[in-house]
Scaffold this motif. Structure first.
Motif, PDB file in Angstrom:
ATOM      1  N   MET A  35       0.824  -1.216   0.000  1.00 22.30           N
ATOM      2  CA  MET A  35       0.000   0.000   0.000  1.00 22.30           C
ATOM      3  C   MET A  35       0.852   1.257   0.000  1.00 22.30           C
ATOM      4  O   MET A  35       0.553   2.228  -0.701  1.00 22.30           O
ATOM      5  CB  MET A  35      -0.928   0.012   1.215  1.00 22.30           C
TER       6      MET A  35
ATOM      7  N   LYS B 231      -7.933  -1.284   2.392  1.00 21.84           N
ATOM      8  CA  LYS B 231      -7.682  -2.649   2.833  1.00 21.84           C
ATOM      9  C   LYS B 231      -8.732  -3.014   3.873  1.00 21.84           C
ATOM     10  O   LYS B 231      -9.288  -2.153   4.559  1.00 21.84           O
ATOM     11  CB  LYS B 231      -6.273  -2.817   3.393  1.00 21.84           C
TER      12      LYS B 231
ATOM     13  N   PHE C 294      -6.910  -6.199  -0.224  1.00 13.92           N
ATOM     14  CA  PHE C 294      -7.050  -4.908  -0.892  1.00 13.92           C
ATOM     15  C   PHE C 294      -8.510  -4.722  -1.279  1.00 13.92           C
ATOM     16  O   PHE C 294      -9.096  -5.585  -1.938  1.00 13.92           O
ATOM     17  CB  PHE C 294      -6.184  -4.842  -2.149  1.00 13.92           C
TER      18      PHE C 294
END
Length: 474
Positions: A427, A439, A447
């Motif tokens: 991320m 998330k 995700f």
């Protein structure tokens, strides 16, 4: 060039946000490989006004001082988002990011969509609030348009301020109508954080130790982690067993999300037999469309339509207002009558500004054919993510439909060990490249890809290329 103005009336005359144009056939490209140049964000002809507000550090300091200590944020260095335009966000330095999260599946039409903004401005400069004790066409116009999007006899609308409030009301209606207290929800569900909805929520990390009566949690029909895989009928039998051995044989209702927060889509052939079991037990079926509704699945306007049933009650929020504080409960005229037994009133439900925004959202989705765009671009994006799974062992599952997609990361595909650290690292790298995704999931290793529905194939390519590039650096 867009010029910042403070007056709503001046903003009304000066805004020139343009209209969404669907992407052309995606340009062919080779996926990035380790050592190659990093992917580049698609071109976008727009410059935000200069930002003159406080810095990220200043905001974080005040947030820590004056806001709830339970609040958390993404990224090691929190992002200060100061401006939005369609599928893009801008930080305090004017840097542009592709928004792959959509304010948690909320900004369906795109950030600051011209028509939604204009509807809000027009209404807020006419009358901002009165009360439903007086007449106002905004609430009736919106209710009429919303009812026209519903199947069957789902025609009566109760407006609320949030998804939690909508689910609380739906559960109360079911209990009143059936004269029964028992509600069945699913393990892994999230339906809100108030007293009643927290009972229906079935994840320990979202539940406080308070009294939560009258809710039974059935086995989750999770095709990836569930004990029966994709066999929806076996999971459905658990609901029937729960009714027989966990209740009096009668229930108030069954509440479900067609696609759960960790982007878990219910196993095929699950809802039809569950529907029969609930009806046999005298209960109502409640579809929580807070996340999956308003064309987000692409294949249908509502998530429950993908499983071929018509519920008795539908709840909604998030995408209903494109970010405006708005929710709703829709049910049949017969069921709606239960609230006449006492006085039911909501000060802000159906507020003219919120109703105007919600009505504008429906018009934008229809006029700009966002459901079809969601289906086309979402299918393309899922294909590219699935191909990425073949390249990166850390991807355990790719799932969802339309523009509500999940990519679950694991350190061991056989054991399905959650990759909790790796997802944070990925991320961070994606953010540095200019891509924002969410998330979620019980283990925090999924995700959540829920961008605005105006997403293009070029945007999809950039998101996947950024994910590919980042995973190659792990």
């Amino acid at each position: 060039m867009f010029k910042f103005v403070s007056s709503l009336r001046r903003l009304k005359s000066s805004q020139n946000l343009g209209r969404h144009r669907f992407s052309q056939q995606a340009r062919k490209r080779s996926p990035p490989v380790e050592g190659s140049e990093s992917p580049v964000i698609p071109a976008f002809d727009y410059t935000p006004p200069p930002y003159v507000g406080p810095t990220a550090d200043e905001i974080l300091h005040k947030r820590n001082q004056f806001l709830s200590p339970s609040m958390f944020h993404f990224y090691k260095k929190p992002l200060n988002v100061v401006h939005g335009k369609m599928q893009y966000l801008f930080d305090e330095n004017g840097r542009r990011y592709l928004d792959g999260f959509g304010g948690i599946a909320t900004v369906n039409c795109g950030h600051c969509h011209h028509d939604v903004v204009q509807a809000i401005i027009n209404q807020v400069t006419t009358i901002q609030h009165s009360t439903i004790l007086y007449l106002n066409h905004c609430i009736t116009d919106f209710a009429t348009a919303l009812a026209e999007k519903m199947p069957g006899d789902l025609k009566v609308v109760f407006f609320t301020n949030s998804g939690t409030e909508a689910n609380e009301l739906a559960m109360m209606i079911a209990r009143l109508y059936t004269c029964c207290q028992d509600i069945i929800s699913l393990r892994n569900a999230y339906h809100g954080n108030a007293a009643g909805t927290m009972g229906a929520t079935a994840q320990s990390n979202w539940k406080f130790n308070i009294i939560q009566n009258g809710v039974h949690r059935a086995m989750n029909p999770d095709p990836y982690r569930g004990v029966f895989g994709s066999d929806g009928e076996k999971y459905a039998k658990d609901v029937d067993d729960l009714i027989q051995f966990g209740t009096s044989g009668h229930v108030a209702g069954f509440i479900f999300e067609a696609i759960q927060g960790g982007i878990v889509e219910l196993a095929p052939n699950y809802l039809p037999p569950v529907y029969k079991s609930i009806k046999k037990a005298g209960g109502l079926v409640i579809a929580d469309e807070v996340q999956a509704g308003f064309a987000r699945t692409g294949s249908n306007f509502w998530g429950f339509q993908n499983q071929g049933i018509v519920p008795d009650i539908v709840t909604m929020a998030k995408g209903i207002g494109n970010g405006i504080l708005l929710g709703a409960v829709v049910t049949t005229p017969e069921i709606a009558k239960v609230l006449t037994r006492r006085s039911y009133f909501n000060t802000f439900g159906g507020n003219p500004v919120c109703a105007a925004a919600g009505h504008a959202v429906l018009k934008v989705i229809e006029r700009e054919n966002l459901q079809e765009n969601t289906h086309v671009v979402g299918s393309y994006l899922k294909e590219r993510l699935t191909a990425l799974k073949d390249k990166h062992e850390i991807i355990g599952d790719v799932r969802g439909r339309g523009l509500i997609l999940g990519v679950e990361l694991v350190t061991d595909r056989k054991l399905k060990t959650p990759a909790k650290t790796e997802i944070l690292e990925t991320m961070e790298m994606m953010k540095d490249l200019g891509v924002l995704v969410g998330k979620g999931g019980f283990y925090g290793n999924v995700f959540r890809i829920t961008p605005p529905l105006c997403f293009t194939k070029e945007d999809a390519d950039f998101l996947v290329d950024a994910m590919d590039y980042s995973m190659s650096k792990l």
